[in-house]
Scaffold this motif. Structure first.
Motif, mmCIF file in Angstrom:
data_model
loop_
_atom_site.group_PDB
_atom_site.id
_atom_site.type_symbol
_atom_site.label_atom_id
_atom_site.label_comp_id
_atom_site.label_asym_id
_atom_site.label_seq_id
_atom_site.Cartn_x
_atom_site.Cartn_y
_atom_site.Cartn_z
ATOM 1 N N TRP A 329 0.865 -1.110 0.048
ATOM 2 C CA TRP A 329 0.170 -0.088 -0.066
ATOM 3 C C TRP A 329 0.814 1.261 -0.089
ATOM 4 N N GLY A 330 2.044 1.204 0.752
ATOM 5 C CA GLY A 330 2.960 2.160 0.823
ATOM 6 C C GLY A 330 3.547 2.513 -0.497
ATOM 7 N N ILE A 331 3.922 1.483 -1.247
ATOM 8 C CA ILE A 331 4.642 1.647 -2.635
ATOM 9 C C ILE A 331 3.398 2.255 -3.555
ATOM 10 N N HIS A 332 2.267 1.757 -3.520
ATOM 11 C CA HIS A 332 1.253 2.530 -4.372
ATOM 12 C C HIS A 332 0.869 3.755 -4.160
ATOM 13 N N ALA A 333 0.519 4.076 -2.789
ATOM 14 C CA ALA A 333 0.066 5.193 -2.286
ATOM 15 C C ALA A 333 1.343 6.421 -2.471
ATOM 16 N N TRP A 334 2.396 6.025 -2.230
ATOM 17 C CA TRP A 334 3.551 7.380 -2.112
ATOM 18 C C TRP A 334 4.451 7.047 -3.170
ATOM 19 N N VAL A 335 4.395 6.075 -3.972
ATOM 20 C CA VAL A 335 5.202 6.166 -5.341
ATOM 21 C C VAL A 335 4.402 5.983 -6.583
ATOM 22 N N GLU A 336 3.787 5.029 -6.619
ATOM 23 C CA GLU A 336 2.880 4.829 -7.833
ATOM 24 C C GLU A 336 2.141 6.105 -8.053
ATOM 25 N N ARG A 337 0.974 6.381 -7.359
ATOM 26 C CA ARG A 337 0.151 7.457 -7.656
ATOM 27 C C ARG A 337 0.746 8.867 -7.808
ATOM 28 N N PRO A 338 1.877 9.327 -6.889
ATOM 29 C CA PRO A 338 2.483 10.659 -7.309
ATOM 30 C C PRO A 338 3.378 10.481 -8.450
ATOM 31 N N VAL A 339 4.258 9.490 -8.633
ATOM 32 C CA VAL A 339 5.318 9.466 -9.503
ATOM 33 C C VAL A 339 4.619 9.444 -11.117
ATOM 34 N N ALA A 340 3.669 8.373 -11.305
ATOM 35 C CA ALA A 340 3.115 7.898 -12.542
ATOM 36 C C ALA A 340 2.874 9.323 -13.311
ATOM 37 N N PRO A 341 1.974 10.105 -12.831
ATOM 38 C CA PRO A 341 1.602 11.398 -13.943
ATOM 39 C C PRO A 341 2.868 12.256 -13.989
ATOM 40 N N ARG A 342 3.715 12.472 -13.127
ATOM 41 C CA ARG A 342 5.126 13.165 -13.270
ATOM 42 C C ARG A 342 5.950 12.438 -14.493
ATOM 43 N N LEU A 343 6.053 11.205 -14.269
ATOM 44 C CA LEU A 343 6.866 10.324 -15.418
ATOM 45 C C LEU A 343 6.181 10.638 -16.523
ATOM 46 N N ARG A 344 5.072 10.354 -16.580
ATOM 47 C CA ARG A 344 4.177 10.362 -18.044
ATOM 48 C C ARG A 344 4.199 11.788 -18.644
ATOM 49 N N GLY A 345 4.630 12.770 -17.790
ATOM 50 C CA GLY A 345 4.595 14.251 -18.338
ATOM 51 C C GLY A 345 5.831 14.389 -18.975
ATOM 52 N N LEU A 346 6.929 13.403 -18.585
ATOM 53 C CA LEU A 346 8.223 13.639 -19.319
ATOM 54 C C LEU A 346 8.261 13.128 -20.783
ATOM 55 N N PHE A 347 7.210 12.224 -21.181
ATOM 56 C CA PHE A 347 7.099 11.530 -22.510
ATOM 57 C C PHE A 347 6.069 12.179 -23.275
ATOM 58 N N THR A 348 5.098 12.894 -22.597
ATOM 59 C CA THR A 348 3.940 13.427 -23.411
ATOM 60 C C THR A 348 3.647 14.783 -23.167
ATOM 61 N N ARG A 349 3.167 15.607 -24.149
ATOM 62 C CA ARG A 349 2.889 16.984 -23.985
ATOM 63 C C ARG A 349 1.585 17.198 -23.072
ATOM 64 N N ALA A 350 0.776 16.147 -23.158
ATOM 65 C CA ALA A 350 -0.611 16.347 -22.552
ATOM 66 C C ALA A 350 -0.961 14.984 -21.778
ATOM 67 N N PRO A 351 -0.037 15.250 -20.410
ATOM 68 C CA PRO A 351 -0.326 14.046 -19.547
ATOM 69 C C PRO A 351 -1.615 13.897 -18.942
ATOM 70 N N GLY A 352 -2.515 14.793 -18.980
ATOM 71 C CA GLY A 352 -3.793 14.734 -18.384
ATOM 72 C C GLY A 352 -4.911 14.330 -19.417
ATOM 73 N N ARG A 353 -4.341 14.184 -20.555
ATOM 74 C CA ARG A 353 -5.580 13.649 -21.586
ATOM 75 C C ARG A 353 -5.631 12.371 -21.576
ATOM 76 N N ARG A 354 -6.913 11.921 -21.206
ATOM 77 C CA ARG A 354 -7.104 10.424 -21.131
ATOM 78 C C ARG A 354 -8.372 10.048 -21.809
ATOM 79 N N ALA A 355 -8.316 9.166 -22.704
ATOM 80 C CA ALA A 355 -9.435 8.593 -23.223
ATOM 81 C C ALA A 355 -10.227 7.858 -22.451
ATOM 82 N N GLY A 356 -11.735 7.503 -22.592
ATOM 83 C CA GLY A 356 -12.331 6.677 -21.576
ATOM 84 C C GLY A 356 -11.899 5.298 -22.068
ATOM 85 N N ARG A 357 -11.519 4.414 -20.928
ATOM 86 C CA ARG A 357 -11.169 3.060 -21.092
ATOM 87 C C ARG A 357 -11.897 2.083 -20.168
ATOM 88 N N ILE A 358 -11.625 0.862 -20.411
ATOM 89 C CA ILE A 358 -12.075 -0.196 -19.527
ATOM 90 C C ILE A 358 -11.245 -0.382 -18.624
#
Length: 369
Positions: A329-358
């Motif tokens: 839970w600690g890894i998920h809450a304190w690493v995965e959740r906060p780091v994922a959007p920041r890391l995604r931002g390094l690769f894409t210009r629009a990290p917040g744009r998400r299509a509806g998905r299953i």
């Protein structure tokens, strides 16, 4: 071992039942290591000869991980640019992995129970250490190399564009390569990508993804039947190998029954027959699957060796599983959740744009696993 958003299909919904299956598979692997593998390999003084007769089959949780991975990862690439697929894999897999590798290395060195070199540690951080023949820091990491090779094949499909016909052609081709490899008709290096030992699970998962999108057909039924038959054949052989490693026996009947159950349950999921069983809370449990899988083994063995001689073995295992759940839970809450959007931002210009998905599982395979 990690969850993955799938492409939109009819009546898009979060697959909560897959969350439950994933965490169930992870718990089965954890129990396998703590009550069977640990003391059989001398990592733990806490012996479970009775419980071990059942928990020894927990390693088959990995087989379920691979089917789920084939299902959701292929769907996640559907309609997504190849670059987006690669970014999703990096963002989903690496942050938790880096933390788990570092934590495992530090505890292993501090305890003196497992030798870890600095070069080995750096190589493990890439997940590509098997290419250079460098050993994994933790025994469970071998599945990640299987997953990465599967992702490479999905990436090729994403480059050309996933369509129903292209996916089916790819599945037939993969099955043909698997059969030729098993018959000794192809050189060994081909199996580096084909990985015939587990190909049937990934192929079955991808076929199930097509079924989930567009329904069952005779062609998909044949593919699943071939995968199931080869899974039984390879599963029995793999169980014999595991038995040799631990110097004990595994029932072929039990192994085949578990593998059959995996196929039946996943077919029901693909046919949308399990939708009524899904509950929102399952998503929170499923989110712990990947970090739990990554962190539990060698860390757990160190604790079992330390406290095993003085603490009741059942209390110790239950408490250790709870503790590993907290770590996950600690890894998920304190690493995965906060780091994922920041890391995604390094690769894409629009990290917040998400299509509806299953969605199945946490923020973004399995796994995996």
């Amino acid at each position: 071992m990690s969850a993955e958003p799938a492409a939109p299909g009819p009546a898009a919904r979060r697959l909560h039942e897959l969350d439950l299956l994933r965490i169930g598979a992870a718990v089965a692997v954890v129990v396998f290591h703590y009550t069977f593998s640990g003391w059989m390999q001398g990592h733990s003084p806490a012996r479970f000869p009775g419980l071990g007769q059942v928990s020894r089959y927990g390693y088959l949780g990995v087989d379920l991980f691979f089917v789920i991975s084939g299902f959701v990862v292929s769907l996640s690439a559907w309609g997504r640019p190849a670059r987006g697929f690669v970014v999703s894999r990096i963002v989903r897999l690496y942050p938790a992995f880096w933390v788990a590798v570092t934590l495992t290395a530090l505890v292993s060195v501090a305890s003196g129970r497992f030798r870890v070199g600095f070069g080995q540690y750096l190589a493990n951080l890439t997940m590509l250490n098997p290419v250079a023949g460098i050993a994994n820091i933790d025994v469970v990491y071998w599945t990640l190399w299987a997953e990465i090779r599967f992702y490479l094949l999905v990436f090729v499909l994403a480059v050309v564009g996933l369509t129903r016909r292209r996916v089916l052609l790819a599945l037939w081709a993969w099955l043909a390569v698997t059969a030729a490899t098993q018959l000794g008709l192809l050189p060994g290096f081909v199996d580096l990508l084909g990985q015939s030992t587990f190909a049937h699970y990934f192929v079955a998962g991808m076929a199930l993804g097509v079924i989930h999108r567009s329904g069952m057909t005779w062609e998909l039924g044949v593919i699943l039947a071939l995968c199931w038959g080869n899974a039984l054949y390879r599963g029995a052989g793999f169980a014999a190998g595991v038995g040799e490693r631990y110097r004990t026996g595994f029932s072929t009947v039990v192994v085949c029954a578990v593998i059959t159950a995996i196929f039946v349950v996943m077919i029901l999921v693909a046919l949308r027959r399990t939708e009524s069983l899904g509950r929102p809370w399952m998503a929170h449990a499923g989110a712990l699957t990947y970090p739990l899988y990554l962190a539990h083994a060698h860390l757990g063995f160190v604790v079992l060796a330390w406290l095993g001689p003085t603490v009741n073995r059942y209390v110790l295992v239950v408490g250790l599983m709870v503790a590993m759940g907290v770590v996950a839970w600690g890894i998920h809450a304190w690493v995965e959740r906060p780091v994922a959007p920041r890391l995604r931002g390094l690769f894409t210009r629009a990290p917040g744009r998400r299509a509806g998905r299953i969605r199945s599982g946490s923020s973004a395979t399995g796994k995996g696993c």
